[in-house]
Design an enzyme around this catalytic site. Structure first.
Site, short mmCIF file in Angstrom:
data_model
loop_
_atom_site.label_atom_id
_atom_site.label_comp_id
_atom_site.label_asym_id
_atom_site.label_seq_id
_atom_site.Cartn_x
_atom_site.Cartn_y
_atom_site.Cartn_z
N ASP A 67 0.85 -1.19 0.00
CA ASP A 67 0.00 0.00 0.00
C ASP A 67 0.88 1.25 0.00
O ASP A 67 0.70 2.16 0.80
CB ASP A 67 -0.94 -0.04 1.22
CG ASP A 67 -1.98 1.08 1.20
OD1 ASP A 67 -2.15 1.72 0.14
OD2 ASP A 67 -2.58 1.34 2.25
N ASN A 109 -2.95 2.01 12.78
CA ASN A 109 -4.18 1.24 12.75
C ASN A 109 -3.85 -0.22 12.43
O ASN A 109 -4.57 -1.13 12.80
CB ASN A 109 -5.13 1.81 11.70
CG ASN A 109 -6.33 0.92 11.48
OD1 ASN A 109 -7.18 0.79 12.34
ND2 ASN A 109 -6.39 0.25 10.32
N GLN A 174 -2.36 -5.99 5.50
CA GLN A 174 -2.30 -4.95 6.54
C GLN A 174 -3.19 -5.33 7.73
O GLN A 174 -4.25 -4.73 7.94
CB GLN A 174 -2.76 -3.60 5.97
CG GLN A 174 -1.83 -3.03 4.90
CD GLN A 174 -2.48 -1.89 4.13
OE1 GLN A 174 -3.47 -2.09 3.42
NE2 GLN A 174 -1.96 -0.69 4.27
N ASP A 176 -4.99 -5.42 11.14
CA ASP A 176 -5.26 -4.33 12.10
C ASP A 176 -4.68 -4.65 13.46
O ASP A 176 -4.78 -5.79 13.95
CB ASP A 176 -6.77 -4.13 12.25
CG ASP A 176 -7.30 -3.12 11.26
OD1 ASP A 176 -6.84 -3.14 10.10
OD2 ASP A 176 -8.18 -2.32 11.63
N ARG A 204 0.80 13.16 11.09
CA ARG A 204 -0.45 13.05 10.37
C ARG A 204 -0.92 11.63 10.73
O ARG A 204 -0.27 10.64 10.40
CB ARG A 204 -0.21 13.21 8.87
CG ARG A 204 -1.45 13.04 8.00
CD ARG A 204 -1.51 11.65 7.45
NE ARG A 204 -2.59 11.47 6.48
CZ ARG A 204 -3.02 10.28 6.10
NH1 ARG A 204 -2.48 9.18 6.58
NH2 ARG A 204 -3.98 10.18 5.23
N ASP A 206 -2.97 8.42 10.49
CA ASP A 206 -3.68 7.69 9.45
C ASP A 206 -4.96 7.07 10.00
O ASP A 206 -4.97 6.52 11.11
CB ASP A 206 -2.73 6.58 8.96
CG ASP A 206 -3.21 5.92 7.70
OD1 ASP A 206 -3.28 6.61 6.67
OD2 ASP A 206 -3.50 4.71 7.73
N LEU A 211 -8.78 3.47 13.65
CA LEU A 211 -7.84 3.24 14.75
C LEU A 211 -8.60 3.12 16.08
O LEU A 211 -8.27 2.29 16.94
CB LEU A 211 -6.86 4.41 14.80
CG LEU A 211 -5.85 4.50 15.92
CD1 LEU A 211 -4.82 3.39 15.78
CD2 LEU A 211 -5.13 5.85 15.91
N GLU A 213 -11.70 2.27 16.29
CA GLU A 213 -12.72 1.23 16.20
C GLU A 213 -12.37 0.03 17.08
O GLU A 213 -13.20 -0.47 17.84
CB GLU A 213 -12.77 0.79 14.75
CG GLU A 213 -14.02 0.10 14.31
CD GLU A 213 -13.93 -0.07 12.79
OE1 GLU A 213 -14.89 0.27 12.12
OE2 GLU A 213 -12.88 -0.55 12.30
N GLU A 248 -6.55 12.10 9.91
CA GLU A 248 -7.36 11.77 8.73
C GLU A 248 -8.69 11.22 9.24
O GLU A 248 -8.76 10.10 9.73
CB GLU A 248 -6.65 10.71 7.88
CG GLU A 248 -7.41 10.38 6.62
CD GLU A 248 -7.06 9.02 6.02
OE1 GLU A 248 -7.36 8.83 4.83
OE2 GLU A 248 -6.51 8.16 6.72
N ASP A 315 -4.40 10.36 -2.15
CA ASP A 315 -5.34 9.28 -2.47
C ASP A 315 -6.22 9.70 -3.63
O ASP A 315 -6.04 10.77 -4.20
CB ASP A 315 -6.17 8.95 -1.23
CG ASP A 315 -5.34 8.25 -0.16
OD1 ASP A 315 -4.37 7.54 -0.53
OD2 ASP A 315 -5.63 8.41 1.03
#
Ligand code: NOJ
Length: 539
Positions: A67, A109, A174, A176, A204, A206, A211, A213, A248, A315
């Site tokens: 990513d 995250n 990726q 979590d 910054r 991400d 995160l 959650e 973000e 993005d």
């Protein structure tokens, strides 16, 4: 100290100019086709000259690059293709010397599946670090919210070794992190502390809602997931008083502002996604109503907090908060071909292509973004009007190498002619820094002047905004702060637009801040097609 002007220097993010770049695509000095930290260090003076006050570096950590670096395999060093930690420290020191702060992406995250924590975790439920991730024994239900539709079919992946399913909000490479686990929170703090100690001024952050959650997950002992942000913010500001957390959070205003916390004890800044999306709808319609609606619905935020405004980020241009029909309007206007669209929600073009290369319209958009209440954020190459390369897959289309000259590899790399670059350039490389430096009318020189003016207008960063128009093609708004005012007028339309300038007791003249046409308070003026004015009332 309570004096307003005094406070401006502490809360530097209220009136900063942020510039986002990826070291990998900025400037290559060793000829391997990949940008490096030494290259960025060499180009710090260019950025300082442009007027940038804060660099935001996309991830520099080692990564298998599933990513584009947002899948991290080691949080405590830099990817060797970019250089060494020593090169990073040199770069920081150079930026600091030129009065520029540096913030970096904090991506916690998730990790890469190659991270040593995950490699250990998947060995079984008793393995070290197993509970750093989120596992499930039963086959999970179909996922509702996929970030990469078409590329992933579920947010859960089966792990053969562990004999369990693990959660991944993004790619399956990726996994979590389980942020409900206090040990994971300690690791996050350690990462945050490490880069601050090296000299960055903050992060910054991400994917903030995601995160938090897990911090609210079923097994969480933490009653309030926001504690994670609160603790992190408190801890980082103890380590460094001017540390900033720029999050973000792509959510509607009512939900987003929760992440500023009470009295700004969570994030200091957040990207203004709702205003960004409203801006594109307004541009497509040549009608200011969506911007007016967004500005009027912007909730009051803690005085120390700030919105970060932007035209484009790295993005896709996400239009996910517009209704289906609104999004269809923007697609039709700015990215009608399927190949220009991504994930059904966004566009993978840069602004100049979306504006058909129309210089007047491009400048109108940047003038607007710079004058909206908040702090402006640029994505590298925007200052020269770089375009995307749609030949490159997905989001990477707009992450092509920086174009410095009209020569080989656009001056990005000293690799031999014909050698491969880390990412191909767009076909048209006529846009470049060297040529634009020599042309007083270039976008680059225009941008430099606008940035200088923007920094001289703290009203835009600190002030209270009042919208003076509500329909048609022309937006007139004013920002008031500390007894001073800036009035901005923008014509989104391709026809001249008549507007009436505001007046106030004691104003005798409205000084033109970007041009030479001073006006009178209350005067009716005509903005040319895609015209714009910034005016400061003087008594
Ligand atoms: C948001 C970043 O902007 C994006 O590029 C990335 O794919 C995800 N977070 C996952 O880290």
């Amino acid at each position: 100290m309570t004096g307003k002007r005094t406070a401006t220097s502490d809360l530097w993010w209220k009136n900063a100019v942020i510039y986002c770049l990826d070291v990998q695509t900025f400037f290559d000095t060793n000829g391997d086709g990949c940008g490096d930290l030494v290259g960025l260090t060499e180009r710090i003076d260019y950025l300082a000259g442009l007027g940038v006050t804060c660099l935001w570096l996309m991830p520099c950590y080692p990564s298998p690059e599933r990513d584009d670096g947002y899948d991290i395999s080691d949080f405590f060093t830099v990817d060797e293709k970019l250089g060494t930690l020593g090169d990073f420290a040199e770069m920081l020191r150079t930026a600091q010397d030129r009065g520029m702060r540096v913030i970096i992406d904090l991506v916690v995250n998730h990790t890469s599946h190659q991270h040593r924590w995950f490699r250990s975790a998947r060995k079984g439920r008793d393995a070290p670090f197993h509970d750093y991730y989120v596992w499930q024994d039963e086959k999970p239900e179909a996922s509702e919210q996929l970030v990469f539709p078409g590329e992933e079919v579920s947010n859960w992946a089966w792990d053969e070794d562990a004999g369990q399913w693990y959660f991944h909000r993004f790619y399956s490479e990726q996994p979590d992190l389980n942020t409900a686990n206090p040990a994971v929170r300690d690791e996050i703090a350690k990462i945050g502390g490490f880069w601050l100690a090296l000299g960055v001024t903050g992060y910054r952050i991400d994917a903030v809602p995601f995160l938090l959650e897990e911090a609210a997950g079923p097994e969480s002992e933490h009653k309030d997931p926001h504690n994670l942000l609160r603790e992190l913010s408190r801890y980082l500001s103890r380590r460094r008083g001017d540390a900033v957390l720029l999050g973000e959070v792509n959510l509607p205003y009512e939900q987003a502002t929760e992440f500023f916390g009470t009295n700004g004890d969570e994030l200091n800044m957040m990207f203004n996604f709702p205003l960004n999306q409203a801006m594109y709808l307004a541009l497509a319609r040549k009608d200011v109503a969506p911007i007016v609606k967004a500005l009027k619905s912007m909730p009051e935020i803690p005085a120390e907090c700030q919105w970060a405004n932007f035209v484009r980020n790295h993005d896709e241009l996400s239009l996910d908060k517009l209704s289906d029909s609104e999004r269809a309007e923007v697609f039709e206007a700015f990215g009608p071909e399927e190949d220009m669209q991504l994930y059904g929600r966004g566009l993978r073009r840069r602004l100049p292509s979306m504006m058909d290369g129309d210089q007047a319209r491009i400048r109108l958009v940047y003038s607007l973004m710079f004058s909206l209440p908040g702090t402006p954020t640029l994505f590298y190459g925007e200052e020269i009007g770089m375009v995307e390369n749609l030949e490159i897959e997905g989001r990477l289309a707009c992450r092509t190498p920086m174009q410095w000259t009209a020569g080989t590899h656009a001056g990005f790399s000293s690799a031999p002619d014909g050698a491969r670059l880390c990412r191909p350039l767009p076909e048209d490389q006529s846009v470049n820094v060297t040529d634009q430096r020599r042309d007083p009318d270039s976008l680059l020189n225009w941008m430099e002047r606008v940035i200088r003016r923007r920094k001289e207008c703290p009203e835009l960063g600190w002030g209270t905004v009042t919208v003076l128009t509500d329909k048609g093609a022309a937006l007139v708004h004013r920002c008031d702060w500390d007894g001073a005012t800036v009035v901005a007028a923008h014509n989104l339309g391709d026809k001249p637009a008549k507007i009436t300038l505001p007046k106030d007791d004691g104003w005798t003249v409205l000084e033109d801040l970007l041009g030479t046409q001073d006006a009178k308070p209350g005067e009716q003026i005509t903005l040319e097609p895609y015209g714009y004015r910034w005016l400061r009332p003087r008594s």
